[in-house]
Design a protein around this motif. Structure first.
Motif, PDB file in Angstrom:
ATOM      1  N   MET A  16      -5.236  -3.388   3.091  1.00 46.27           N
ATOM      2  CA  MET A  16      -4.252  -3.539   4.168  1.00 46.27           C
ATOM      3  C   MET A  16      -4.653  -4.636   5.134  1.00 46.27           C
ATOM      4  SD  MET A  16      -3.556   0.287   5.312  1.00 46.27           S
ATOM      5  CE  MET A  16      -4.015   1.539   4.170  1.00 46.27           C
ATOM      6  N   ALA A  17      -5.978  -4.737   5.413  1.00 45.75           N
ATOM      7  CA  ALA A  17      -6.429  -5.718   6.390  1.00 45.75           C
ATOM      8  C   ALA A  17      -6.354  -7.128   5.814  1.00 45.75           C
ATOM      9  CB  ALA A  17      -7.860  -5.396   6.825  1.00 45.75           C
TER      10      ALA A  17
ATOM     11  N   ALA B  43       0.838  -1.191   0.000  1.00 47.25           N
ATOM     12  CA  ALA B  43       0.000   0.000   0.000  1.00 47.25           C
ATOM     13  C   ALA B  43       0.881   1.252   0.000  1.00 47.25           C
ATOM     14  CB  ALA B  43      -0.892  -0.003   1.229  1.00 47.25           C
ATOM     15  N   PRO B  44       0.488   2.240  -0.757  1.00 50.41           N
ATOM     16  CA  PRO B  44       1.236   3.491  -0.757  1.00 50.41           C
ATOM     17  C   PRO B  44       0.991   4.253   0.544  1.00 50.41           C
ATOM     18  CG  PRO B  44      -0.727   3.715  -2.082  1.00 50.41           C
ATOM     19  CD  PRO B  44      -0.686   2.302  -1.625  1.00 50.41           C
ATOM     20  N   PRO B  45       1.762   5.314   0.802  1.00 46.89           N
ATOM     21  CA  PRO B  45       1.524   6.119   2.007  1.00 46.89           C
ATOM     22  C   PRO B  45       0.094   6.651   2.037  1.00 46.89           C
ATOM     23  CG  PRO B  45       3.487   6.855   0.856  1.00 46.89           C
ATOM     24  CD  PRO B  45       2.866   5.820   0.004  1.00 46.89           C
TER      25      PRO B  45
ATOM     26  N   PHE C 292      -1.682  -0.063  12.880  1.00 46.15           N
ATOM     27  CA  PHE C 292      -1.588   0.743  11.658  1.00 46.15           C
ATOM     28  C   PHE C 292      -2.929   0.819  10.933  1.00 46.15           C
ATOM     29  CE2 PHE C 292       3.071  -0.518  11.734  1.00 46.15           C
ATOM     30  CZ  PHE C 292       3.459   0.721  12.233  1.00 46.15           C
ATOM     31  N   ILE C 293      -3.633  -0.328  10.905  1.00 45.21           N
ATOM     32  CA  ILE C 293      -4.922  -0.328  10.203  1.00 45.21           C
ATOM     33  C   ILE C 293      -5.899   0.628  10.884  1.00 45.21           C
ATOM     34  CG2 ILE C 293      -6.917  -1.749   9.607  1.00 45.21           C
ATOM     35  CD1 ILE C 293      -4.916  -4.046   9.243  1.00 45.21           C
ATOM     36  N   MET C 294      -5.895   0.624  12.217  1.00 50.69           N
ATOM     37  CA  MET C 294      -6.825   1.511  12.922  1.00 50.69           C
ATOM     38  C   MET C 294      -6.423   2.987  12.754  1.00 50.69           C
ATOM     39  SD  MET C 294      -9.389  -0.054  14.044  1.00 50.69           S
ATOM     40  CE  MET C 294      -9.558  -1.616  13.241  1.00 50.69           C
TER      41      MET C 294
ATOM     42  N   VAL D 285     -10.460   4.813   1.501  1.00 48.98           N
ATOM     43  CA  VAL D 285     -11.525   3.923   1.974  1.00 48.98           C
ATOM     44  C   VAL D 285     -11.373   2.533   1.346  1.00 48.98           C
ATOM     45  CG1 VAL D 285     -14.008   3.531   1.964  1.00 48.98           C
ATOM     46  CG2 VAL D 285     -13.113   5.779   2.508  1.00 48.98           C
ATOM     47  N   ALA D 286     -11.055   2.493   0.056  1.00 49.65           N
ATOM     48  CA  ALA D 286     -10.869   1.200  -0.598  1.00 49.65           C
ATOM     49  C   ALA D 286      -9.530   0.577  -0.195  1.00 49.65           C
ATOM     50  CB  ALA D 286     -10.956   1.353  -2.111  1.00 49.65           C
TER      51      ALA D 286
END
Lengths: 282, 294
Positions: free
Chosen positions: A238-239, A71-73, A250-252, A232-233
């Protein structure tokens, strides 16, 4: 309130406080989790108080991103979301106000047909015709582009109807006066209609910004290049790490950042938000 | 469909004004919808080289497909549960706010913001809270003797998606209920109070009946929401599982079309969904026409 019943007042406050707590609960948990270190989750129980890692978690996500899931920043993803939300909101308002102007102030052949063609879009949400719509966008070469993200979502019957209703309430005398003064249709549109519908445009903008920012299925399909991921997508991507436990802290942090802009819009523009919500449902 | 009394006379201008909207509508709405209808009568071979006209075969196959019938059942359960939960919770909160004078705006602000949270984001948050290994809720449920596992138990998964989907929708219903309550004349409730009706009796005989237009409108909106806008909730959490326990119709259309690549069946499902949306839209508009008499 009809009569004074202290018990009911207390009950009402209790219900509301409980409601506010339930509504805020998942967000509280998300914020707490986003301030923790990864090993805090291995004990098997979620901590309920904030930890000391907020700054580094958010800084990592905004600047570097989760490299393990490609995933990008988040900074880039939020920028993409912003571009998409703004293009959808502005594009929708622009094309609907023009078509509402045509439908209300002109009489021309196929006018009713045009009205129905716009009306029918209400009945075709993107979810139900997703495969053929994706094919059209792919054939037009619009995958992985801001145009592909926003243009297919721009047509909207609700916005057109809203402006039609606004225009119907504008007194005819204004048009008579403008014509006597020698104003053509576009001058009338620019100098009278647009200023008179400014608050409606603002209210609609708030609703459409939230709508655009929160798009999920469409960006998930049309972006395969990580440079165009929206936040949002992107969270789902990431999850979804296989062979590894998701890095919940990080996900939260990403979850909190993803909801921050639209939530702030609602809180600070509550009056416009409520107006927009009520008007678009008429 | 009416225009203004005075209008502009122009031959070409109105077409130019309509062009952008009509172009987007035709290219991204009408054409794909037409494609879906056409494809629903066709079957494509395994390599996508040849398509043959098969009449209603895709539709009859759907109706005898146990997976589709299951999805239909799941959709009904999910829709009814989300509609009921979000309407009842919103009504209770709206009734409570309606009693407040000074604090009404404050509470409203604290209750409306979930509308702005994307369904996918809400889904991920609830997914985390109910996570069987580290989540808070499974831990609490374990204390009372219930073993929560939405990755294995269909009912648990359904409860999870219903909660996530309702959480998003409560604020919307709440705002419309508050507006509906405010439009009920206070004099009616006062008259009933003078006649000796208590708060409970007044609610059932005055407030609820006078609120029925709002309730009906919200029911239609919530059904549409639960059936069509919850794709993200499902996709971000259970992905239709376990064992198709949360595989609602919009999710199945996507899954069969993009993952299963069964275009004929997916198109037939799209057409069925379009018919449902059209029916719901007609109901909604028929009601709007009726409301004028109130």
């Amino acid at each position: 309130m009809v009569e004074n019943r202290p018990f009911l007042n207390v009950l009402a406050h209790a219900v509301l406080i409980l409601g506010v707590a339930v509504v805020a609960f998942p967000v509280y948990i998300a914020i707490i989790a986003s301030t923790r270190a990864p090993f805090d989750f291995q004990s098997g129980l979620l901590p309920l108080l904030p930890g000391p890692h907020a700054v580094e978690n958010y800084a990592t996500m905004l600047g570097i991103g989760l490299s393990s899931s490609g995933a990008p920043p988040l900074g880039l993803m939020m920028m993409n979301s912003l571009i998409m939300a703004l293009s959808i909101a502005i594009g929708k308002i622009a094309i609907s106000i023009l078509s509402a102007f045509a439908i209300v102030y002109f009489r021309f052949p196929f006018r009713t047909l045009a009205f129905w063609a716009i009306f029918i879009t209400l009945m075709l949400p993107v979810e139900v015709r997703i495969v053929p719509t994706f094919k059209v966008v792919a054939d037009l070469g619009m995958l992985n582009s801001y145009a592909g993200l926003s243009i297919p979502l721009m047509a909207s019957a609700t916005a057109t109807f809203l402006f039609r209703q606004v225009f119907m309430t504008i007194p005819d005398e204004l048009l008579d006066a403008a014509r006597i003064d020698g104003a053509g249709p576009m001058k009338f549109f620019r100098d009278i209609l647009i200023p008179l519908s400014r608050t409606n445009m603002a209210a609609l903008f708030v609703i459409l910004f939230i709508y655009g920012w929160n798009q999920y299925l469409w960006p998930l399909l049309v972006t395969t290049d990580s440079r165009y991921y929206t936040i949002v997508a992107g969270i789902k991507r990431m999850a979804d790490v296989t062979d590894a436990t998701p890095q919940w802290n990080f996900i939260m942090a990403a979850v909190v950042l993803a909801m921050l802009p639209p939530v702030l819009v609602v809180i600070f523009m509550q009056r416009l938000f409520v107006k927009g919500l009520v008007e678009t449902e008429k | 469909m009416d225009t203004k009394r005075t209008i502009f006379r122009h031959r070409l201008l109105p077409y130019f004004l309509l062009a952008p909207q009509l172009a987007v509508t035709a290219i991204f709405f009408l054409w794909p919808a037409g494609q879906a209808v056409v494809q629903s009568f066709e079957r494509e071979d395994a390599f996508g080289l040849k398509t043959t006209f098969v009449g209603l075969a895709n539709y009859t196959a759907l109706l005898s497909d146990p997976d589709y019938l299951n999805s239909l059942k799941v959709t009904v359960v999910f829709t009814v549960a989300v509609t009921l939960l979000s309407l009842v919770a919103a009504l209770v909160l709206a009734l409570a706010v309606d009693r407040m004078i000074k604090t009404a705006t404050g509470y409203t602000t604290l209750l409306v913001w979930p509308y702005a949270v994307a369904p996918a984001v809400a889904g991920v948050m609830w997914w985390f809270i109910f996570n069987p290994t580290i989540g808070l809720m499974p831990y609490l449920l374990e204390q009372v003797g219930y073993h929560w596992d939405h990755s294995l138990k269909g009912t648990d998964a359904m409860i999870l998606v219903v909660i996530a989907a309702s959480w998003n929708q409560i604020s919307y219903n709440f705002l419309f209920f508050v507006a509906g309550l405010q439009s009920i004349p206070a004099s009616m409730r006062e008259a009933a109070a003078i006649d000796g009706a208590g708060p409970a009796k007044r609610f059932w005989t005055i407030t609820l009946p006078l609120l029925s237009p709002t309730t009906f409108f919200l029911m239609v909106v919530n059904v549409v929401y639960a059936m069509f806008s919850t794709f993200a909730t499902i996709h971000a959490t259970t992905q239709g599982g376990p064992a198709q326990a949360t595989n609602i119709l919009v999710y199945k259309v996507y899954n069969d079309g993009f993952i299963g690549l069964n275009l004929g069946s997916s198109s037939a499902q799209s057409v069925v969904l379009m018919v449902i949306v059209i029916a719901l839209t007609v109901i909604q508009f028929a009601w709007v026409e009726r409301r004028v008499q109130y």
